[in-house]
Enzyme design. Structure first.
Site, mmCIF file in Angstrom:
data_model
loop_
_atom_site.group_PDB
_atom_site.id
_atom_site.type_symbol
_atom_site.label_atom_id
_atom_site.label_comp_id
_atom_site.label_asym_id
_atom_site.label_seq_id
_atom_site.Cartn_x
_atom_site.Cartn_y
_atom_site.Cartn_z
ATOM 1 N N ASP A 18 0.818 -1.214 0.000
ATOM 2 C CA ASP A 18 0.000 0.000 0.000
ATOM 3 C C ASP A 18 0.852 1.264 0.000
ATOM 4 O O ASP A 18 0.704 2.136 -0.866
ATOM 5 C CB ASP A 18 -0.936 0.015 1.213
ATOM 6 C CG ASP A 18 -1.940 -1.126 1.193
ATOM 7 O OD1 ASP A 18 -2.452 -1.432 0.103
ATOM 8 O OD2 ASP A 18 -2.212 -1.698 2.260
ATOM 9 N N ARG A 98 -0.884 1.096 16.579
ATOM 10 C CA ARG A 98 -1.407 2.240 15.844
ATOM 11 C C ARG A 98 -1.435 3.550 16.626
ATOM 12 O O ARG A 98 -1.148 4.608 16.064
ATOM 13 C CB ARG A 98 -2.805 1.924 15.290
ATOM 14 C CG ARG A 98 -2.859 0.804 14.259
ATOM 15 C CD ARG A 98 -1.709 0.845 13.302
ATOM 16 N NE ARG A 98 -1.882 -0.060 12.168
ATOM 17 C CZ ARG A 98 -0.891 -0.619 11.511
ATOM 18 N NH1 ARG A 98 0.353 -0.387 11.885
ATOM 19 N NH2 ARG A 98 -1.123 -1.396 10.468
ATOM 20 N N ASP A 127 -7.793 0.195 10.964
ATOM 21 C CA ASP A 127 -6.619 1.034 11.141
ATOM 22 C C ASP A 127 -6.843 2.479 10.727
ATOM 23 O O ASP A 127 -6.224 3.390 11.274
ATOM 24 C CB ASP A 127 -5.429 0.448 10.373
ATOM 25 C CG ASP A 127 -4.831 -0.752 11.078
ATOM 26 O OD1 ASP A 127 -5.034 -0.877 12.300
ATOM 27 O OD2 ASP A 127 -4.162 -1.563 10.418
ATOM 28 N N SER A 179 -2.068 -9.870 3.107
ATOM 29 C CA SER A 179 -1.953 -8.596 3.814
ATOM 30 C C SER A 179 -1.426 -8.906 5.201
ATOM 31 O O SER A 179 -2.070 -9.622 5.972
ATOM 32 C CB SER A 179 -3.322 -7.906 3.892
ATOM 33 O OG SER A 179 -3.221 -6.710 4.643
#
Length: 406
Positions: A18, A98, A127, A179
């Site tokens: 990404d 995060r 996220d 992923s």
């Protein structure tokens, strides 16, 4: 803010699929802004290798690597361990990292005079919420760019097409295009064959598991480990004192080679859909088990039961991106208070994916062998009769009413 007015962007950069293509995409679609790539080091180890060269080669002006390992461990993971927080059996690996990454992005963006912060989280996942709530807490006026909510790319296959067209080097192929998210605490796997819940994960396929081996491939001989705690926080492994992040590293090694901490779950995402994932959390799974064992003898019944209920709320709070909130501070204070006597050591036997309790002790233990023994003790069993009469009085009165004898 109009796209043409965005001159400088801070990008959350991992070097994965990404964020690798986001750099050229921002250049093409946001009037060629300066892009400062920021990689949060949360213990992903070799994934940081070659990152600076790749970021600059694909268009970033520089790469900033922020060391966030101990902040993540000491400020988020340890309080969560004290609370025994789990989200539907998931030990919150991605969610732990995060908040500190989002906070650091905000700090760097303000220091660099950036016009916007960009991240690579999809519009389907959790996220995006976690990053953006942390950014709003520390840079409330900052514009946020989320390409997955803007661009025409519809799949990871199309991302690979875009990368190939723009000469962006990738470490994955279409066949290994899971992923993944990795940090000191865990590694997640999503996508490809895992998207169909009827498919068994390929645990024994070379390269699938990265933090350890499957239980089937673990040694035939059990391995013992003793973990020391002070006030609910881990302080030692097998008698050797070390800081919490090093303890997790050590337990990752022990747990990984014994097939510990692999789960396959379908979880309920914040955005409303169910998602299937395989998680590797070897050291964390050992720590949670050891901590729960020690609490059995050091925490009183009412406090323990209340903490077990609050643990669900605490895990939801972390999972849903609300770490930087007054509720978190209040619940963390409760966890610290509840665990103030959770000091001692726990021994566990690790064997082919299993964690088997093998003894525990504490100077603050509430366990009394004298009270509970089947042999002679100081406990007067005759006293139980009066207690049962009082405890059962409402039941007796109800029966008398039904019999018309009140």
């Amino acid at each position: 803010m109009d796209k043409k007015d965005i001159k400088k962007v801070v990008l959350a950069y991992s070097g994965g699929l990404d964020t690798s293509i986001i750099i050229p995409w921002l250049k093409e679609n946001y009037n060629n802004p300066e892009i400062i790539a920021v990689a949060g080091n949360v213990g992903q180890a070799d994934e940081l290798e070659g990152l600076e060269e790749k970021a600059i080669k694909t268009g970033a002006s520089k790469l900033i690597v922020a060391d966030l390992v101990d902040e993540m461990v000491d400020e988020i993971i340890i309080p969560s361990l004290k609370m025994d927080a789990k989200y539907e059996t998931y030990l919150l690996g991605t969610a732990f990292a995060r908040p500190v990454i989002g906070k650091k992005l905000a700090e760097i963006a303000l220091a660099e005079g950036a016009d916007a912060i960009c991240h690579g989280a999809t519009g389907k996942g959790n996220d995006q919420v976690r990053f953006e709530l942390a950014i709003k807490r520390f840079a409330p006026d900052m514009k946020i760019i989320a390409p997955w909510r803007e661009w025409d790319i519809k799949s990871r296959e199309e991302e690979i097409d875009y990368a190939e067209a723009h000469n962006v080097p990738l470490k994955i192929s279409r066949e290994t295009n899971y992923s993944k998210d990795k940090n000191l605490w865990h590694l997640s796997h999503e996508g490809l064959d895992l998207e169909d819940p009827k498919n068994e994960p390929q645990y024994d396929k070379p390269g699938f598991l990265e933090m350890g081996v499957s239980p089937a491939q673990a040694p035939d001989k059990p391995e013992y480990v003793t973990i020391g705690f002070e006030a609910g926080a881990p302080v030692s492994v097998n008698g050797e004192k070390m800081k919490a992040s090093k303890i997790i590293e050590k337990l990752n090694e022990l747990g990984g080679r014994n097939g510990i901490g692999i789960i396959d779950i379908v979880e309920n995402r914040l955005v409303g859909m169910k998602d299937r994932g395989v998680y590797e959390t070897p050291g964390g799974t050992i720590l949670y088990k050891a901590h729960e064992q020690l609490e059995m003898i050091t925490v009183d019944k009412e406090t323990l039961h209340e903490k077990q209920k609050l643990a669900v709320d605490y895990a939801d709070l972390i999972y849903n991106g609300k770490w930087y909130s007054p509720l978190q501070e209040a619940l963390t204070a409760f966890a610290n208070e509840a665990d103030k006597y959770c000091t001692g050591s726990v021994t566990l036997k690790l064997y082919k994916g299993n964690i088997i309790p093998a003894g525990m002790e504490s100077p603050y233990s509430l366990y009394s062998e004298n009270l509970v023994t089947f042999g002679e003790s100081d406990y007067d069993q005759a006293q139980a009769a009066g207690f049962i009469n009082l405890w059962g009085l409402p039941t007796k009165v109800q029966a008398l009413r039904e019999q018309g004898r009140l």
